[in-house]
Design a protein around this motif. Structure first.
Motif, mmCIF file in Angstrom:
data_model
loop_
_atom_site.group_PDB
_atom_site.id
_atom_site.type_symbol
_atom_site.label_atom_id
_atom_site.label_comp_id
_atom_site.label_asym_id
_atom_site.label_seq_id
_atom_site.Cartn_x
_atom_site.Cartn_y
_atom_site.Cartn_z
ATOM 1 N N GLY A 1 22.403 16.559 -12.655
ATOM 2 C CA GLY A 1 21.710 17.211 -13.764
ATOM 3 C C GLY A 1 20.253 16.765 -13.845
ATOM 4 O O GLY A 1 19.361 17.586 -14.057
ATOM 5 N N GLN A 2 20.034 15.460 -13.653
ATOM 6 C CA GLN A 2 18.654 14.941 -13.697
ATOM 7 C C GLN A 2 17.810 15.568 -12.588
ATOM 8 O O GLN A 2 16.656 15.956 -12.792
ATOM 9 N N MET A 3 18.451 15.677 -11.385
ATOM 10 C CA MET A 3 17.718 16.296 -10.269
ATOM 11 C C MET A 3 17.407 17.768 -10.589
ATOM 12 O O MET A 3 16.301 18.257 -10.339
ATOM 13 N N GLY B 1 22.515 23.993 -7.230
ATOM 14 C CA GLY B 1 23.144 24.832 -6.196
ATOM 15 C C GLY B 1 22.220 25.049 -5.008
ATOM 16 O O GLY B 1 22.648 25.002 -3.857
ATOM 17 N N LEU B 2 20.930 25.286 -5.281
ATOM 18 C CA LEU B 2 19.981 25.543 -4.188
ATOM 19 C C LEU B 2 19.821 24.305 -3.310
ATOM 20 O O LEU B 2 19.785 24.404 -2.080
ATOM 21 N N VAL B 3 19.713 23.136 -3.956
ATOM 22 C CA VAL B 3 19.531 21.903 -3.168
ATOM 23 C C VAL B 3 20.799 21.605 -2.362
ATOM 24 O O VAL B 3 20.730 21.298 -1.166
ATOM 25 N N ALA B 4 21.964 21.734 -3.015
ATOM 26 C CA ALA B 4 23.214 21.433 -2.305
ATOM 27 C C ALA B 4 23.437 22.383 -1.134
ATOM 28 O O ALA B 4 23.994 21.982 -0.112
ATOM 29 N N SER B 5 22.971 23.646 -1.261
ATOM 30 C CA SER B 5 23.215 24.613 -0.185
ATOM 31 C C SER B 5 22.141 24.590 0.894
ATOM 32 O O SER B 5 22.102 25.475 1.748
ATOM 33 N N LEU B 6 21.273 23.575 0.859
ATOM 34 C CA LEU B 6 20.304 23.429 1.958
ATOM 35 C C LEU B 6 21.040 23.210 3.268
ATOM 36 O O LEU B 6 20.604 23.617 4.344
ATOM 37 N N ALA B 7 22.202 22.521 3.216
ATOM 38 C CA ALA B 7 22.975 22.240 4.428
ATOM 39 C C ALA B 7 23.655 23.495 4.945
ATOM 40 O O ALA B 7 23.689 23.744 6.137
ATOM 41 N N ARG C 1 24.666 27.729 3.395
ATOM 42 C CA ARG C 1 24.488 28.641 2.250
ATOM 43 C C ARG C 1 25.713 28.744 1.350
ATOM 44 O O ARG C 1 25.607 28.792 0.134
ATOM 45 N N GLU C 2 26.920 28.790 1.991
ATOM 46 C CA GLU C 2 28.123 29.024 1.196
ATOM 47 C C GLU C 2 28.410 27.881 0.225
ATOM 48 O O GLU C 2 29.208 28.043 -0.720
ATOM 49 N N VAL C 3 27.740 26.719 0.446
ATOM 50 C CA VAL C 3 27.933 25.577 -0.459
ATOM 51 C C VAL C 3 27.437 25.925 -1.875
ATOM 52 O O VAL C 3 27.864 25.322 -2.848
ATOM 53 N N PHE C 4 26.563 26.937 -1.983
ATOM 54 C CA PHE C 4 26.083 27.353 -3.308
ATOM 55 C C PHE C 4 27.272 27.720 -4.193
ATOM 56 O O PHE C 4 27.337 27.320 -5.368
ATOM 57 N N VAL C 5 28.219 28.478 -3.618
ATOM 58 C CA VAL C 5 29.364 28.944 -4.414
ATOM 59 C C VAL C 5 30.236 27.755 -4.824
ATOM 60 O O VAL C 5 30.649 27.642 -5.983
ATOM 61 N N SER C 6 30.507 26.847 -3.862
ATOM 62 C CA SER C 6 31.356 25.698 -4.194
ATOM 63 C C SER C 6 30.648 24.811 -5.221
ATOM 64 O O SER C 6 31.283 24.275 -6.139
ATOM 65 N N THR C 7 29.331 24.692 -5.098
ATOM 66 C CA THR C 7 28.576 23.864 -6.043
ATOM 67 C C THR C 7 28.650 24.450 -7.454
ATOM 68 O O THR C 7 28.888 23.731 -8.429
ATOM 69 N N MET C 8 28.480 25.777 -7.545
ATOM 70 C CA MET C 8 28.517 26.393 -8.867
ATOM 71 C C MET C 8 29.917 26.283 -9.477
ATOM 72 O O MET C 8 30.072 26.147 -10.691
#
Lengths: 111, 683
Positions: B554-556, B576-582, B584-591
């Motif tokens: 949250g702080q990030m 989500g954007l930072v996590a999906s740098l690795a 793209r589909e990580v955006f969905v799992s992050t959200m």
């Protein structure tokens, strides 16, 4: 045979081949008949014989390796912006600007 | 051969699309990718095969080539292996030439070159069924007798002729005899002198003539005397305007034609085949485009309609698993990790497996039927206008599946600038990893019930068209303004159509499913655990929203929010954007983790649709969803793509450029969507 004579013979052969090539291109460019055609000017379904390739050395070499070498028989299957030809038993697609650099003549001599 | 003898290495070579990889797979039991278009194999692969007597031999499957004069990176790989110059591989002990029996004239041209390598040669006369169907009468015995190497008829895709081939591989293979084609007079003098100089330095050299031709062609490997002579002859030929390489090609073809004539083998009849009838439609300037767009639309309709059922089953399964866990485990950190971390992260992505499989089913059909080369032909005019040739379209189309094989497929592109441009724009083609993001955001933008299937398919097609169109525009920009040079002309072989193999297509889907699930079980699982930790600690509140806001993640997100606010993105989207740098589909799992929704797709969409700014305004308005979609169309959110671009371009310069321009473009385009959208009165 002395080296000098062999050298002389070689230069004569080279020049003869080169002269034949350049004379042929000149003939193709100036002769109004069948031999002045390029591949884009041939009708679909026509069979032609490749007489000369007028493209860059690398492209010429690739065309020859794919079967478009001098004297090879080529059938144009489809014209238009790009072409499809039948050569050496396969269909090969060519862009029209490349086809313009492939000079051909009809095998039955018709223009 | 004794049990103690070292294994023999046999290179499998041939023209593109001659069936080398199919034969390699049949002999080794491996599953290298095959397809019905030139350029499927762009890398060397090795595998163990066994002769009829049980002797193990190592086969090296090589990319296809038209001649020993390599003109593209994939051909260079093949030539280096054959010459024993490939790192990590020994020089082959023999060569297995795979020739397309329906196209012997051109295939034997390469065989005559391979025979001059001085290695034992065996020829697999492949696709004899196709040749016979075209009225070509084959005479393998006569070919063997005249060429001096064994010809074994095979049908690799049906497993026919393999016993004979294994038997032949087990025998002592014969080295080809002396050259049989007649060298033209001016060249014969030069080759004679260079070969003689070579033999003076290395009397044991048996193939000095072949090496003399290689020196003339520009090779630098050889004794000093021979190299100097070759340079002098090259210069002399240039001055005399004598095209020696053309005369060699001509002489070889003359020899092959004579050989085939003497063996009574014709080139078959043209016309009246399925291929001609289908081509009349799919290559037509109007009908062809209609077919292409129709197929793409059918693909996207299938992605939303057919895939909906299995996606629902997977969704139900994750809901059930979550319910079981909720009931069986005591409340606490461990249950939170399992349900809010792992189940939400992994389940949120796995649900999209059916859509990805449908995409690969369609791509498999296109690749295995022979249509892919036609699509390249159709698009050549468009590609030419942006400075590329139609040949670049095949790597770009492969990038719809994944940019990594797409970038590797650029090895078939001969022109280096053309290849670099294709690599730079390939990640703009929407890959399968974007499907989960697109589907989620489209559902969040507009209520599912309000949009018919074709509407969602059209929206998805629009996103693909946006990526492809931008790739073409940028290709033009890179080619004209950055790299320079004109577009190379198209020369592309169009293979005959064939019925797509159920085995090949299903194998491709299976491999992709395994890859996708492995990725979900490794990268996405690991990232989900890390993200759960970052979004759970420090635990500052019992309220889930306040707890997330105070966490490390949250702080990030809050730190990023001022940068993302102009795009309409809040701090949770930032996470989500930072996590999906690795990936793209990580955006969905992050959200899914951020909104605590377990593995449910519907739950995530509902949570996103009800998420608000502090002032109560909705975050995921149609305009913000569109901006986010556009961001994901353009952004290079894939570390693996950066790594493969570095390998293929030989340094960091271009991958860094790719990362910067794509990220900049994504930001700018998303901002423009917001500005223009608000200007038009949308919120």
């Amino acid at each position: 045979m002395s080296d000098r004579k062999a050298d002389h013979d070689f230069v004569r052969t080279c020049k003869s081949v080169a002269t034949r090539q350049s004379l042929y291109v000149e003939k193709l460019q100036n002769h109004p008949g069948a031999a002045s055609l390029d591949l884009t000017q041939v009708g679909s379904g026509d069979e032609v014989r490749v007489r000369h390739l007028a493209c860059s050395p690398t492209t010429c070499q690739r065309l020859r390796e794919m079967g478009f070498c001098e004297n090879a028989l080529v059938t144009k299957i489809r014209g238009g912006a790009d072409l499809v030809c039948w050569v050496c038993g396969t269909r090969v697609a060519l862009s029209a600007r490349l086809a313009k650099q492939i000079l051909v003549e009809h095998v039955d001599g018709k223009s | 051969m004794s049990q103690d003898s070292p294994k023999r290495w046999i290179a499998v070579v041939g023209n593109p699309n001659a069936g080398k990889s199919t034969l390699f797979n049949a002999l080794t039991g491996l599953r290298q990718r095959v397809g019905n278009y030139p350029g499927v194999t762009v890398e060397k692969h090795t595998g163990t095969a066994f002769t009829l007597h049980g002797e193990a031999i190592e086969l090296i499957d090589l990319p296809g080539m038209y001649s020993m004069a390599a003109r593209s990176p994939d051909e260079e790989i093949a030539v280096k292996v054959l010459r024993g110059e490939s790192a990590g591989l020994p020089k082959p002990d023999a060569v297995l030439c795979v020739v397309d029996a329906s196209n012997l004239e051109r295939n034997l041209f390469l065989v005559t070159q391979v025979m001059e390598l001085g290695l034992p040669v065996l020829v697999a006369l492949n696709m004899v069924d196709v040749a016979e169907a075209r009225g070509i009468r084959l005479h393998p015995d006569q070919l063997s007798e005249k060429l001096g190497v064994s010809f074994i008829p095979t049908q690799a895709h049906r497993g026919k002729g393999l016993v004979e081939l294994r038997a032949a591989l087990g025998q002592r293979l014969l080295k080809p005899g002396p050259r049989q084609w007649t060298m033209p007079p001016p060249l014969a003098v030069a080759v004679g002198q260079i070969a003689s100089a070579w033999r003076q330095s290395e009397p044991s050299e048996l193939r000095a003539e072949g090496k003399a031709l290689e020196l003339l062609a520009g090779s630098n490997v050889g004794p000093d005397g021979a190299r100097k002579l070759a340079t002098a002859w090259r210069e002399r030929f240039r001055k005399e305007a004598y095209d020696w390489s053309a005369s060699v090609v001509h002489a070889r073809y003359e020899y092959v034609r004579k050989l085939l004539g003497e063996a009574g083998i014709g080139s078959g009849k043209l016309g009246g085949t399925w291929t001609d009838w289908i081509d009349a439609v799919v290559l037509h300037p109007v009908a062809g485009w209609t077919v292409l767009v129709g197929m793409m639309l059918a693909l996207f309709v299938s992605i939303f309609s057919i895939a909906g059922y299995p996606m629902g089953w997977i969704d139900d399964a994750f809901v059930w698993i979550g319910g079981v866990m909720q009931g069986a485990l005591p409340a606490g950190l461990f249950r939170d990790l399992l349900i809010d971390g792992i189940l939400a992260g992994v389940g949120g992505v796995v649900i999209f497996l059916p859509q990805i499989l449908i995409l690969f089913f369609f791509l498999g059909l296109l690749e295995d039927s022979g249509y892919l080369a036609r699509a390249a032909f159709l698009l050549d005019r468009v590609m030419h206008r942006v400075g590329l040739s139609g040949k670049s379209f095949i790597p770009l189309l492969s990038s719809y599946a994944c940019a990594i094989p797409g970038i590797m497929a650029t090895r078939t592109v001969e022109d280096p600038k053309d290849r670099l441009t294709t690599i730079l724009v390939a990640p703009l083609m929407s890959c399968s990893a974007r499907i989960p993001v697109y589907t989620t955001l489209l559902a969040a933008a507009v209520p599912v019930a309000l949009v018919p299937v074709w509407g969602k398919a059209a929206a998805m097609l629009g996103l693909y068209v946006l990526g492809t169109g931008t790739a073409f525009i940028l290709a033009w920009l890179f080619r004209k303004k950055l790299l320079g040079g004109g577009s190379p002309p198209l020369i592309l072989e169009l293979p005959p159509y064939r019925m797509p193999s159920f085995q090949t297509v299903s194998l491709r889907m299976w491999e992709r499913a395994i890859l996708f699930l492995r990725r979900a079980g490794t990268v996405i699982l690991a990232l989900s655990i890390v993200l759960w930790f970052l979004s759970s600690f420090p635990n500052t509140s019992d309220d889930p929203t306040e707890k997330l806001a105070g966490s490390f993640a949250g702080q990030m997100g809050h730190w990023l929010e001022p940068i993302l606010r102009p795009l309409g993105f809040d701090w949770r989207i930032g996470i989500g954007l930072v996590a999906s740098l690795a990936a793209r589909e990580v955006f969905v799992s992050t959200m899914s983790i951020v909104y605590h929704v377990g593995g449910e797709e519907e739950g995530l969409v509902t949570a996103m649709r009800s998420a608000t700014w502090p002032d109560g305004a909705l975050i995921y308005t149609p305009l913000t969803c569109l901006a986010l979609l556009v961001f994901y169309v353009y952004a290079l959110q894939c570390l693996s793509t950066v790594a493969v671009a570095k390998r293929e371009t030989g340094g960091w310069k271009w991958p860094v450029f790719m990362l910067l321009y794509m990220t900049g473009l994504a930001y700018l385009a998303a901002w423009l969507v917001q500005v223009v959208g608000r200007g038009l009165g949308f919120s």
